[in-house]
Design a protein around this motif. Structure first.
Motif, PDB file in Angstrom:
ATOM      1  N   GLN A 226       0.833  -1.194   0.000  1.00 47.79           N
ATOM      2  CA  GLN A 226       0.000   0.000   0.000  1.00 47.79           C
ATOM      3  C   GLN A 226       0.871   1.250   0.000  1.00 47.79           C
ATOM      4  O   GLN A 226       2.033   1.216   0.358  1.00 47.79           O
ATOM      5  N   GLY A 227       0.286   2.362  -0.387  1.00 46.20           N
ATOM      6  CA  GLY A 227       1.004   3.621  -0.417  1.00 46.20           C
ATOM      7  C   GLY A 227       1.378   4.100   0.977  1.00 46.20           C
ATOM      8  O   GLY A 227       0.715   3.787   1.957  1.00 46.20           O
ATOM      9  N   PHE A 228       2.455   4.846   1.051  1.00 45.18           N
ATOM     10  CA  PHE A 228       2.901   5.402   2.323  1.00 45.18           C
ATOM     11  C   PHE A 228       1.919   6.486   2.749  1.00 45.18           C
ATOM     12  O   PHE A 228       1.338   7.160   1.903  1.00 45.18           O
ATOM     13  N   PRO A 229       1.703   6.680   4.046  1.00 39.09           N
ATOM     14  CA  PRO A 229       0.769   7.719   4.470  1.00 39.09           C
ATOM     15  C   PRO A 229       1.156   9.089   3.900  1.00 39.09           C
ATOM     16  O   PRO A 229       2.329   9.424   3.811  1.00 39.09           O
ATOM     17  N   THR A 230       0.152   9.846   3.530  1.00 38.87           N
ATOM     18  CA  THR A 230       0.390  11.166   2.951  1.00 38.87           C
ATOM     19  C   THR A 230       0.376  12.257   4.009  1.00 38.87           C
ATOM     20  O   THR A 230       0.497  13.425   3.684  1.00 38.87           O
ATOM     21  N   HIS A 231       0.217  11.866   5.262  1.00 39.69           N
ATOM     22  CA  HIS A 231       0.216  12.829   6.355  1.00 39.69           C
ATOM     23  C   HIS A 231       1.038  12.273   7.511  1.00 39.69           C
ATOM     24  O   HIS A 231       1.269  11.063   7.576  1.00 39.69           O
TER      25      HIS A 231
END
Length: 109
Positions: A22-27
């Motif tokens: 999954q994508g890395f957190p954007t925050h």
């Protein structure tokens, strides 16, 4: 290693691989730790994040390479990923304990 620990480790490895995809957190993500300022938070952080991640990263890469080889070649023969032979795998995941349990509680002597 007990069966429960083995199954738990397999489940955690699977979840880690899914999470890694999954994508890395954007925050920013805050980790709330039950430690006093200046306490042993560094050691705690390494024990819950860095150490398990090192093994999971290697395991995920090995799984990906092994499955890629199997898909491309149709066999595990010649795979570049080291693997246990079946007796060693059985021992490692606790099959002798399962077999002993089955012998002890089976209805057929």
């Amino acid at each position: 290693m007990t069966i429960a620990r083995t199954l738990s480790a397999i489940a955690m490895a699977r979840l880690a691989c899914v999470a890694a995809a999954q994508g890395f957190p954007t925050h920013p993500v805050k980790l709330i730790m039950p430690h006093d300022p200046g306490g042993n938070s560094d050691t705690f952080g390494f024990s819950i994040a860095i150490y398990p991640s090192a093994g999971m990263a290697s395991a995920c890469a090995a799984l990906e390479a092994a499955y890629r080889h199997l898909a491309e070649q149709g066999s595990t023969i010649g795979s570049p990923v080291p693997a246990y032979d079946m007796p060693r795998l059985h021992e490692r995941v606790g099959h002798p304990e399962v077999w002993g349990f089955e012998r002890r509680f089976s209805e057929i002597p």
